[in-house]
Design a protein around this motif. Structure first.
Motif, mmCIF file in Angstrom:
data_model
loop_
_atom_site.group_PDB
_atom_site.id
_atom_site.type_symbol
_atom_site.label_atom_id
_atom_site.label_comp_id
_atom_site.label_asym_id
_atom_site.label_seq_id
_atom_site.Cartn_x
_atom_site.Cartn_y
_atom_site.Cartn_z
ATOM 1 N N TRP A 84 0.802 -1.224 0.000
ATOM 2 C CA TRP A 84 0.000 0.000 0.000
ATOM 3 C C TRP A 84 0.834 1.273 0.000
ATOM 4 O O TRP A 84 2.024 1.266 0.324
ATOM 5 N N LEU A 85 0.132 2.345 -0.356
ATOM 6 C CA LEU A 85 0.683 3.707 -0.281
ATOM 7 C C LEU A 85 -0.259 4.496 0.616
ATOM 8 O O LEU A 85 -1.457 4.598 0.336
ATOM 9 N N LEU A 86 0.291 5.042 1.673
ATOM 10 C CA LEU A 86 -0.522 5.784 2.636
ATOM 11 C C LEU A 86 -0.345 7.284 2.387
ATOM 12 O O LEU A 86 0.783 7.794 2.387
ATOM 13 N N ASP A 87 -1.464 7.961 2.200
ATOM 14 C CA ASP A 87 -1.450 9.381 1.816
ATOM 15 C C ASP A 87 -2.176 10.183 2.898
ATOM 16 O O ASP A 87 -3.313 9.877 3.226
ATOM 17 N N GLY A 88 -1.487 11.151 3.489
ATOM 18 C CA GLY A 88 -2.130 12.007 4.509
ATOM 19 C C GLY A 88 -1.832 11.579 5.938
ATOM 20 O O GLY A 88 -2.242 12.243 6.885
ATOM 21 N N PHE A 89 -1.134 10.503 6.095
ATOM 22 C CA PHE A 89 -0.747 9.982 7.410
ATOM 23 C C PHE A 89 0.639 9.351 7.255
ATOM 24 O O PHE A 89 0.820 8.576 6.320
ATOM 25 N N PRO A 90 1.607 9.654 8.106
ATOM 26 C CA PRO A 90 1.518 10.492 9.294
ATOM 27 C C PRO A 90 1.628 11.978 8.963
ATOM 28 O O PRO A 90 2.306 12.358 8.018
ATOM 29 N N ARG A 91 0.972 12.796 9.779
ATOM 30 C CA ARG A 91 1.120 14.242 9.647
ATOM 31 C C ARG A 91 1.948 14.794 10.800
ATOM 32 O O ARG A 91 2.391 15.928 10.744
ATOM 33 N N THR A 92 2.110 14.029 11.856
ATOM 34 C CA THR A 92 2.879 14.503 13.018
ATOM 35 C C THR A 92 3.899 13.422 13.406
ATOM 36 O O THR A 92 3.764 12.254 13.012
ATOM 37 N N LEU A 93 4.859 13.847 14.240
ATOM 38 C CA LEU A 93 5.883 12.887 14.680
ATOM 39 C C LEU A 93 5.249 11.746 15.489
ATOM 40 O O LEU A 93 5.620 10.582 15.321
ATOM 41 N N ALA A 94 4.276 12.085 16.336
ATOM 42 C CA ALA A 94 3.627 11.033 17.145
ATOM 43 C C ALA A 94 2.971 9.989 16.235
ATOM 44 O O ALA A 94 3.032 8.789 16.508
ATOM 45 N N GLN A 95 2.366 10.452 15.146
ATOM 46 C CA GLN A 95 1.744 9.508 14.201
ATOM 47 C C GLN A 95 2.812 8.663 13.510
ATOM 48 O O GLN A 95 2.631 7.458 13.300
ATOM 49 N N ALA A 96 3.934 9.289 13.150
ATOM 50 C CA ALA A 96 5.023 8.545 12.479
ATOM 51 C C ALA A 96 5.560 7.457 13.410
ATOM 52 O O ALA A 96 5.835 6.330 12.982
ATOM 53 N N GLU A 97 5.685 7.798 14.687
ATOM 54 C CA GLU A 97 6.199 6.818 15.648
ATOM 55 C C GLU A 97 5.207 5.670 15.841
ATOM 56 O O GLU A 97 5.599 4.506 15.923
ATOM 57 N N ALA A 98 3.913 6.020 15.889
ATOM 58 C CA ALA A 98 2.892 4.972 16.046
ATOM 59 C C ALA A 98 2.889 4.051 14.831
ATOM 60 O O ALA A 98 2.805 2.824 14.957
ATOM 61 N N LEU A 99 3.023 4.634 13.656
ATOM 62 C CA LEU A 99 3.048 3.829 12.420
ATOM 63 C C LEU A 99 4.277 2.930 12.400
ATOM 64 O O LEU A 99 4.211 1.756 12.027
ATOM 65 N N ASN A 100 5.391 3.485 12.863
ATOM 66 C CA ASN A 100 6.640 2.732 12.902
ATOM 67 C C ASN A 100 6.535 1.513 13.811
ATOM 68 O O ASN A 100 7.116 0.459 13.529
ATOM 69 N N SER A 101 5.772 1.647 14.889
ATOM 70 C CA SER A 101 5.594 0.502 15.799
ATOM 71 C C SER A 101 4.702 -0.560 15.165
ATOM 72 O O SER A 101 4.768 -1.732 15.525
ATOM 73 N N ALA A 102 3.832 -0.125 14.233
ATOM 74 C CA ALA A 102 2.868 -1.071 13.651
ATOM 75 C C ALA A 102 3.420 -1.784 12.429
ATOM 76 O O ALA A 102 3.048 -2.923 12.162
ATOM 77 N N CYS A 103 4.275 -1.123 11.654
ATOM 78 C CA CYS A 103 4.796 -1.777 10.440
ATOM 79 C C CYS A 103 6.095 -1.133 9.956
ATOM 80 O O CYS A 103 6.427 -0.016 10.351
ATOM 81 N N ASP A 104 6.796 -1.860 9.087
ATOM 82 C CA ASP A 104 8.038 -1.340 8.508
ATOM 83 C C ASP A 104 7.729 -0.693 7.170
ATOM 84 O O ASP A 104 7.111 -1.309 6.308
ATOM 85 N N LEU A 105 8.200 0.538 6.992
ATOM 86 C CA LEU A 105 8.006 1.216 5.712
ATOM 87 C C LEU A 105 9.223 1.010 4.825
ATOM 88 O O LEU A 105 10.345 0.908 5.315
ATOM 89 N N ASP A 106 8.994 0.972 3.516
ATOM 90 C CA ASP A 106 10.109 0.884 2.562
ATOM 91 C C ASP A 106 10.542 2.267 2.088
ATOM 92 O O ASP A 106 11.720 2.510 1.871
ATOM 93 N N VAL A 107 9.575 3.146 1.874
ATOM 94 C CA VAL A 107 9.872 4.444 1.260
ATOM 95 C C VAL A 107 8.958 5.520 1.853
ATOM 96 O O VAL A 107 7.771 5.263 2.075
ATOM 97 N N ALA A 108 9.531 6.711 2.092
ATOM 98 C CA ALA A 108 8.710 7.883 2.439
ATOM 99 C C ALA A 108 8.968 8.949 1.376
ATOM 100 O O ALA A 108 10.102 9.415 1.223
ATOM 101 N N ILE A 109 7.939 9.279 0.631
ATOM 102 C CA ILE A 109 8.072 10.276 -0.445
ATOM 103 C C ILE A 109 7.650 11.632 0.124
ATOM 104 O O ILE A 109 6.584 11.755 0.731
ATOM 105 N N ASN A 110 8.511 12.618 -0.097
ATOM 106 C CA ASN A 110 8.235 13.956 0.438
ATOM 107 C C ASN A 110 8.192 14.951 -0.717
ATOM 108 O O ASN A 110 9.171 15.105 -1.444
#
Ligand code: AMP
Length: 226
Positions: A84-110
């Motif tokens: 999947w590609l997640l769009d609009g999340f994470p928007r904050t550091l707390a969300q990024a950390e929560a996502l990181n605990s839930a799964c491993d990301l391959d790429v973050a496009i900025n």
């Protein structure tokens, strides 16, 4: 076993994030997950999180992190067989950390688009509030001016897309996005693209993903809608 691919895409309002997400989903068979769509679905379904989220959206605020993570992470955890590609999340550091605990990301496009370009694009942006459909009067106009193509209902220009509110809104985005960008940079998965044109950025993103995704087998590809 199939190798799953997980990516996030970040960018300020008007950065072309939605367009690029659709192209990625279409070209690479990733499921496009939009946090805004999740929020709207929950509001329509009147779930507990949706009712809570609505009170913040009505005030033009971000939905608090604990509500967003409660709404989104269980959905991601269900998608164990899906790239999947997640769009609009994470928007904050707390969300990024929560996502990181839930799964491993391959790429973050900025998407790092010049301020003047964003201002110009948002000046012409009109939306259909019930569906969240977005139009641009210059390059993606509705068939009838001021009217939503699908429902025939009126379009509005959001208060915070008006020039006076725009600069403050974009500055706010930058402030909260910075720690998220630094987080992914430190993980070595951040890919930043800067240009004034989506069509100039797209080939570079496409090339990146072509090098990252070929190992995904067809059963890890999912329908490209949210
Ligand atoms: P969007 O369609 O991405 O602009 O999202 C619509 C609205 O949903 C936003 O203006 C926020 O109020 C809320 N929202 C969506 N994603 C998030 C998120 N990751 N964190 C907080 N609020 C969000």
């Amino acid at each position: 076993m199939s190798k799953l691919f997980r990516a996030v895409i970040m960018g300020p309002p008007g950065s072309g994030k939605g367009t690029i997400s659709e192209r990625i989903a279409h070209s690479f068979g990733l499921k496009h997950l939009s946090s805004g769509d999740f929020v709207r679905e929950n509001i329509s379904a009147k779930t507990e999180a949706g009712v809570l989220a609505k009170t913040f959206i009505k005030k033009g605020l971000l939905v608090p992190d604990h509500v967003m993570t409660r709404l989104l992470l269980p959905r991601l955890e269900e998608m164990t067989k899906c790239s999947w590609l997640l769009d609009g999340f994470p928007r904050t550091l707390a969300q990024a950390e929560a996502l990181n605990s839930a799964c491993d990301l391959d790429v973050a496009i900025n998407l790092n688009i010049p301020l003047e370009t964003l201002k110009e694009r948002l000046r012409h942006r009109w939306i259909h509030p019930p569906s969240g459909r977005v139009y641009n009067m210059c390059f993606n106009p509705p068939r009838v001016q001021g009217i939503d193509d699908i429902t025939g209902e009126p379009l509005i220009q959001q208060e915070d897309d008006r020039p006076e509110a725009l600069v403050a809104r974009l500055r706010h985005y930058k402030d909260i996005a910075k720690p998220v960008i630094d987080f992914y940079k430190a993980k070595g998965i951040l890919y930043t693209y800067s240009d004034t044109e989506t069509d100039q950025i797209w080939p570079n993103i496409s090339t990146l993903l072509s090098t990252k995704i070929p190992t995904i087998q067809s059963d890890a590809r999912c329908a490209s809608t949210h």
